[in-house]
Design a protein around this motif. Structure first.
Motif, PDB file in Angstrom:
ATOM      1  N   LEU A 294     -20.008  64.958   7.615  1.00 37.03           N
ATOM      2  CA  LEU A 294     -18.587  64.876   7.302  1.00 37.03           C
ATOM      3  C   LEU A 294     -18.440  64.411   5.867  1.00 37.03           C
ATOM      4  CD1 LEU A 294     -18.306  64.998  10.432  1.00 37.03           C
ATOM      5  CD2 LEU A 294     -16.356  63.437  10.168  1.00 37.03           C
ATOM      6  N   VAL A 295     -17.639  65.122   5.090  1.00 39.60           N
ATOM      7  CA  VAL A 295     -17.402  64.784   3.691  1.00 39.60           C
ATOM      8  C   VAL A 295     -15.902  64.765   3.443  1.00 39.60           C
ATOM      9  CG1 VAL A 295     -17.830  65.415   1.289  1.00 39.60           C
ATOM     10  CG2 VAL A 295     -19.577  65.889   3.028  1.00 39.60           C
ATOM     11  N   ALA A 296     -15.402  63.644   2.874  1.00 38.05           N
ATOM     12  CA  ALA A 296     -13.984  63.558   2.524  1.00 38.05           C
ATOM     13  C   ALA A 296     -13.738  64.391   1.267  1.00 38.05           C
ATOM     14  CB  ALA A 296     -13.581  62.103   2.306  1.00 38.05           C
ATOM     15  N   THR A 297     -12.795  65.318   1.325  1.00 36.45           N
ATOM     16  CA  THR A 297     -12.533  66.189   0.178  1.00 36.45           C
ATOM     17  C   THR A 297     -11.960  65.436  -1.003  1.00 36.45           C
ATOM     18  OG1 THR A 297     -10.345  66.734   1.086  1.00 36.45           O
ATOM     19  CG2 THR A 297     -12.186  68.201   1.668  1.00 36.45           C
ATOM     20  N   ASP A 298     -11.241  64.327  -0.758  1.00 32.53           N
ATOM     21  CA  ASP A 298     -10.654  63.550  -1.847  1.00 32.53           C
ATOM     22  C   ASP A 298     -11.579  62.452  -2.350  1.00 32.53           C
ATOM     23  OD1 ASP A 298     -10.491  62.213   0.551  1.00 32.53           O
ATOM     24  OD2 ASP A 298      -8.632  61.168   0.052  1.00 32.53           O
ATOM     25  N   ASP A 299     -12.691  62.243  -1.658  1.00 31.79           N
ATOM     26  CA  ASP A 299     -13.656  61.221  -2.072  1.00 31.79           C
ATOM     27  C   ASP A 299     -15.037  61.644  -1.578  1.00 31.79           C
ATOM     28  OD1 ASP A 299     -15.070  59.010  -2.838  1.00 31.79           O
ATOM     29  OD2 ASP A 299     -14.005  57.575  -1.558  1.00 31.79           O
ATOM     30  N   PRO A 300     -15.745  62.457  -2.345  1.00 28.37           N
ATOM     31  CA  PRO A 300     -17.040  62.981  -1.879  1.00 28.37           C
ATOM     32  C   PRO A 300     -18.071  61.905  -1.556  1.00 28.37           C
ATOM     33  CG  PRO A 300     -16.251  64.184  -3.813  1.00 28.37           C
ATOM     34  CD  PRO A 300     -15.352  62.993  -3.647  1.00 28.37           C
ATOM     35  N   GLN A 301     -17.886  60.698  -2.090  1.00 23.29           N
ATOM     36  CA  GLN A 301     -18.827  59.630  -1.764  1.00 23.29           C
ATOM     37  C   GLN A 301     -18.652  59.132  -0.338  1.00 23.29           C
ATOM     38  OE1 GLN A 301     -18.435  56.574  -4.737  1.00 23.29           O
ATOM     39  NE2 GLN A 301     -19.543  57.739  -6.287  1.00 23.29           N
ATOM     40  N   LEU A 302     -17.503  59.442   0.247  1.00 25.67           N
ATOM     41  CA  LEU A 302     -17.238  59.036   1.620  1.00 25.67           C
ATOM     42  C   LEU A 302     -17.804  60.110   2.544  1.00 25.67           C
ATOM     43  CD1 LEU A 302     -15.911  56.868   3.343  1.00 25.67           C
ATOM     44  CD2 LEU A 302     -13.779  58.150   3.222  1.00 25.67           C
ATOM     45  N   THR A 303     -19.024  59.917   2.963  1.00 24.49           N
ATOM     46  CA  THR A 303     -19.710  60.926   3.775  1.00 24.49           C
ATOM     47  C   THR A 303     -20.588  60.248   4.819  1.00 24.49           C
ATOM     48  OG1 THR A 303     -21.259  62.796   3.690  1.00 24.49           O
ATOM     49  CG2 THR A 303     -21.593  61.044   2.103  1.00 24.49           C
ATOM     50  N   VAL A 304     -20.821  60.948   5.916  1.00 26.20           N
ATOM     51  CA  VAL A 304     -21.670  60.434   6.973  1.00 26.20           C
ATOM     52  C   VAL A 304     -22.339  61.613   7.662  1.00 26.20           C
ATOM     53  CG1 VAL A 304     -19.838  60.473   8.719  1.00 26.20           C
ATOM     54  CG2 VAL A 304     -21.757  58.897   8.978  1.00 26.20           C
ATOM     55  N   THR A 305     -23.552  61.406   8.119  1.00 27.84           N
ATOM     56  CA  THR A 305     -24.290  62.454   8.839  1.00 27.84           C
ATOM     57  C   THR A 305     -24.642  61.969  10.229  1.00 27.84           C
ATOM     58  OG1 THR A 305     -26.412  61.682   7.950  1.00 27.84           O
ATOM     59  CG2 THR A 305     -25.257  63.402   6.713  1.00 27.84           C
ATOM     60  N   GLU A 306     -24.740  62.913  11.158  1.00 29.12           N
ATOM     61  CA  GLU A 306     -25.074  62.583  12.549  1.00 29.12           C
ATOM     62  C   GLU A 306     -25.901  63.726  13.137  1.00 29.12           C
ATOM     63  OE1 GLU A 306     -25.005  60.124  15.994  1.00 29.12           O
ATOM     64  OE2 GLU A 306     -24.450  59.753  13.896  1.00 29.12           O
ATOM     65  N   PRO A 307     -27.065  63.437  13.707  1.00 28.37           N
ATOM     66  CA  PRO A 307     -27.901  64.501  14.289  1.00 28.37           C
ATOM     67  C   PRO A 307     -27.422  64.911  15.675  1.00 28.37           C
ATOM     68  CG  PRO A 307     -28.989  62.380  14.520  1.00 28.37           C
ATOM     69  CD  PRO A 307     -27.717  62.121  13.768  1.00 28.37           C
ATOM     70  N   ALA A 308     -27.796  66.099  16.082  1.00 30.58           N
ATOM     71  CA  ALA A 308     -27.498  66.601  17.424  1.00 30.58           C
ATOM     72  C   ALA A 308     -28.590  67.610  17.789  1.00 30.58           C
ATOM     73  CB  ALA A 308     -26.111  67.233  17.470  1.00 30.58           C
ATOM     74  N   ARG A 309     -28.565  68.112  19.010  1.00 31.83           N
ATOM     75  CA  ARG A 309     -29.544  69.103  19.465  1.00 31.83           C
ATOM     76  C   ARG A 309     -28.841  70.445  19.713  1.00 31.83           C
ATOM     77  NH1 ARG A 309     -34.209  67.191  18.060  1.00 31.83           N
ATOM     78  NH2 ARG A 309     -35.113  68.901  19.334  1.00 31.83           N
ATOM     79  N   PHE A 310     -29.517  71.508  19.295  1.00 28.50           N
ATOM     80  CA  PHE A 310     -29.024  72.874  19.546  1.00 28.50           C
ATOM     81  C   PHE A 310     -29.987  73.529  20.534  1.00 28.50           C
ATOM     82  CE2 PHE A 310     -28.426  77.359  18.945  1.00 28.50           C
ATOM     83  CZ  PHE A 310     -27.074  77.501  18.657  1.00 28.50           C
ATOM     84  N   LEU A 311     -29.436  74.008  21.642  1.00 23.60           N
ATOM     85  CA  LEU A 311     -30.237  74.608  22.714  1.00 23.60           C
ATOM     86  C   LEU A 311     -30.083  76.114  22.706  1.00 23.60           C
ATOM     87  CD1 LEU A 311     -29.461  72.139  25.643  1.00 23.60           C
ATOM     88  CD2 LEU A 311     -31.218  71.966  23.880  1.00 23.60           C
ATOM     89  N   GLY A 312     -31.162  76.808  23.027  1.00 26.96           N
ATOM     90  CA  GLY A 312     -31.111  78.262  23.086  1.00 26.96           C
ATOM     91  C   GLY A 312     -32.379  78.823  23.713  1.00 26.96           C
ATOM     92  N   PRO A 313     -32.420  80.125  23.917  1.00 25.74           N
ATOM     93  CA  PRO A 313     -33.615  80.768  24.495  1.00 25.74           C
ATOM     94  C   PRO A 313     -34.744  80.851  23.456  1.00 25.74           C
ATOM     95  CG  PRO A 313     -32.025  82.436  23.898  1.00 25.74           C
ATOM     96  CD  PRO A 313     -31.361  81.108  23.648  1.00 25.74           C
ATOM     97  N   VAL A 314     -35.953  80.865  23.943  1.00 27.46           N
ATOM     98  CA  VAL A 314     -37.108  80.994  23.047  1.00 27.46           C
ATOM     99  C   VAL A 314     -37.429  82.467  22.878  1.00 27.46           C
ATOM    100  CG1 VAL A 314     -39.533  80.387  22.694  1.00 27.46           C
ATOM    101  CG2 VAL A 314     -37.981  78.766  23.820  1.00 27.46           C
ATOM    102  N   THR A 315     -37.552  82.885  21.631  1.00 26.02           N
ATOM    103  CA  THR A 315     -37.828  84.297  21.352  1.00 26.02           C
ATOM    104  C   THR A 315     -39.235  84.504  20.814  1.00 26.02           C
ATOM    105  OG1 THR A 315     -36.925  84.038  19.137  1.00 26.02           O
ATOM    106  CG2 THR A 315     -35.416  84.770  20.863  1.00 26.02           C
ATOM    107  N   HIS A 316     -40.017  83.467  20.570  1.00 25.41           N
ATOM    108  CA  HIS A 316     -41.376  83.601  20.027  1.00 25.41           C
ATOM    109  C   HIS A 316     -42.362  83.003  21.006  1.00 25.41           C
ATOM    110  CE1 HIS A 316     -39.763  84.929  16.195  1.00 25.41           C
ATOM    111  NE2 HIS A 316     -38.927  83.907  16.227  1.00 25.41           N
TER     112      HIS A 316
END
Length: 468
Positions: free
Chosen positions: A446-468
């Motif tokens: 998340l990045v504030a458009t009026d203050d780019p220094q105001l930012t935070v990150t958060e991890p998550a998991r993406f699930l899907g089928p295996v193709t390899h």
């Protein structure tokens, strides 16, 4: 056969000794001097902060307000949330370390100059003198038979005490309910139940502790009086009577040389006892009841000036110094405590000044692991719980990463007002060919458009089928 009390044995074996001495009211005399002025200044500053802070305004709100229903804690330009509880823990650790540092350095400085019990007791003593007069007048009044005049004076004193206590309780509640609104509620007799309870509870606690119990709080109820000795050593600055210089004590005329009469510098005026708010005699040595208010130093110095003797018969000194042993006040223990205290304080300031004012929690939709769209892309749905902990609104953009070609769908930049929480639903789309594992980590930023220094990150998991 029961033992009988006799002259030789005034207490029979059937009598149980009292655990506490019968309380005797203490009438402390006013002391004048450097430490008394310092203590008065400390009291004015601390009481001024307590009574005035709720009335200050900051950005159209109360400067210091602990808004429990809104889960916001405003301290001038800063706003804290329950998630900032770690800073309170920091403050408590700093307070504890400060107690160790200052007690090891100079004894019970906190008790004598900054403890709320001491500050409010001094205020109540001042109101008592205002109504009843000085020490001798108070003693004479209490010993006099009950008359209309005595009733009027005592009633005036307790009305002053109750008024001051009620204002104290009102101010306390004003830290949790906007004090101007609270005042209007009091005037209109529309106070809520909890507000009424805490106002009366804190008022009568102040009235009882500072007006009636006074030194008994310090002597019997405060645990610090009992464990302070664990922090003392022979290099700790304490208030002490110089027995080698003062003994033998005795009355004498001012112009007579005490050495010619075999006397020390103590004239046995008992002024050090009369000014003591806990009623001890400092000449009997260091006692756990002593709160290091330094009143006895000022009283004794005043007598020494009148007698043309050197000051310092009662003074801040160390146990080693009294024994003639060289003293080292700035010893390793002080530097260790001071270093830890300084590091904690700097760490707290750094943490507060660099804290992130936006928080996001990413919650994956658990109703379906994933789904395949009509275009063949794999879709995962998430709910973003976003909190703006700043004092002004911000417009936020979301940037995602972690998988090649990852796309963000069903999303528009969101505006979050100050101190509010927003939940939005977003979808992530990934190409099946880029999914090398059934569960891959992605990152929301998340990045504030009026203050780019105001930012935070958060991890998550993406699930899907295996193709390899």
């Amino acid at each position: 056969m029961k033992a009988v009390a006799t002259k030789a044995n005034p207490t029979s074996i059937d009598e149980e000794p009292s655990l506490y001495a019968r309380h005797k009211k203490i009438y402390p005399r006013i002391a004048f001097g450097f430490f008394s002025r310092l203590k008065a200044l400390s009291g004015v500053i601390l009481l001024g902060m307590y009574y005035l802070f709720p009335w200050f305004q900051w950005d159209n709100r109360q400067a210091v307000l602990f808004d429990l229903p809104g889960r916001q804690f405003h301290v001038f330009g800063l706003t804290f949330w329950p998630q900032d509880f770690i800073y309170l823990a920091f403050l408590l650790i700093i307070a504890g370390m400060s107690l160790f540092f200052f007690t090891t350095l100079a004894g019970r400085l906190w008790c004598g100059f900054a403890c709320p019990q001491t500050i409010w007791t001094d205020s109540f003593l001042w109101l008592e003198r205002l109504a009843e007069g000085n020490r001798s007048q108070q003693i004479k009044l209490d010993q006099a038979p009950f008359t209309l005049r005595k009733f009027r004076i005592k009633t005036t004193k307790h009305l002053l005490w109750l008024t001051f206590a009620l204002w104290t309780g009102f101010t306390f509640v004003g830290y949790f309910t906007p004090i101007r609104e609270l005042g209007q509620s009091v005037i209109s007799l529309s106070l809520g139940g909890w507000e009424t309870f805490w106002l009366l509870f804190y008022s009568f606690a102040t009235y009882g502790n500072a007006g009636w119990l006074r030194e008994q709080i310090c002597t019997y109820m405060c645990p610090y009086a009992r464990f302070q000795s664990a922090m003392f050593d022979k290099e700790t600055l304490i208030i002490a009577y110089d027995e080698n210089r003062g003994e033998p004590r005795g009355a004498r005329k001012r112009k007579i040389d005490p050495k010619a009469q075999g006397l020390g510098d103590c004239i046995n005026c008992t002024m050090c006892v009369q000014v003591c708010p806990v009623g001890i005699d400092i000449r009997n040595g260091l006692q756990y009841q002593c709160i290091s208010c330094s009143a006895c130093i000022d009283a004794c110095d005043e007598i020494m000036d009148k007698m043309n003797y050197p000051r310092g018969l009662v003074r801040y000194t160390t146990e080693n110094s009294l024994k003639g042993i060289p003293t080292q006040v700035l010893r390793p223990r002080i530097f260790v405590y001071g270093g830890i205290l300084l590091a904690l304080f700097i760490g707290l300031i750094y943490a507060i000044s660099n804290r992130v004012l936006i928080q996001v929690d990413v919650i994956r939709d658990r109703n379906s692991l994933f789904r395949e769209t009509a275009t063949g892309l794999i879709e995962n749905v998430y709910t973003l719980n976003m909190m703006n902990m700043d004092n002004k609104p911000h417009r936020y953009e979301i940037i995602v990463s972690g998988i090649a070609g990852l796309q963000l769908a069903k999303y528009q930049p969101v505006v979050i007002n100050a101190g509010t929480v927003e939940d939005i639903s977003v979808s992530l789309l990934a190409n099946r060919a880029n999914l090398i594992k059934p569960s891959m980590e992605v990152t929301f930023q998340l990045v504030a458009t009026d203050d780019p220094q105001l930012t935070v990150t958060e991890p998550a998991r993406f699930l899907g089928p295996v193709t390899h």
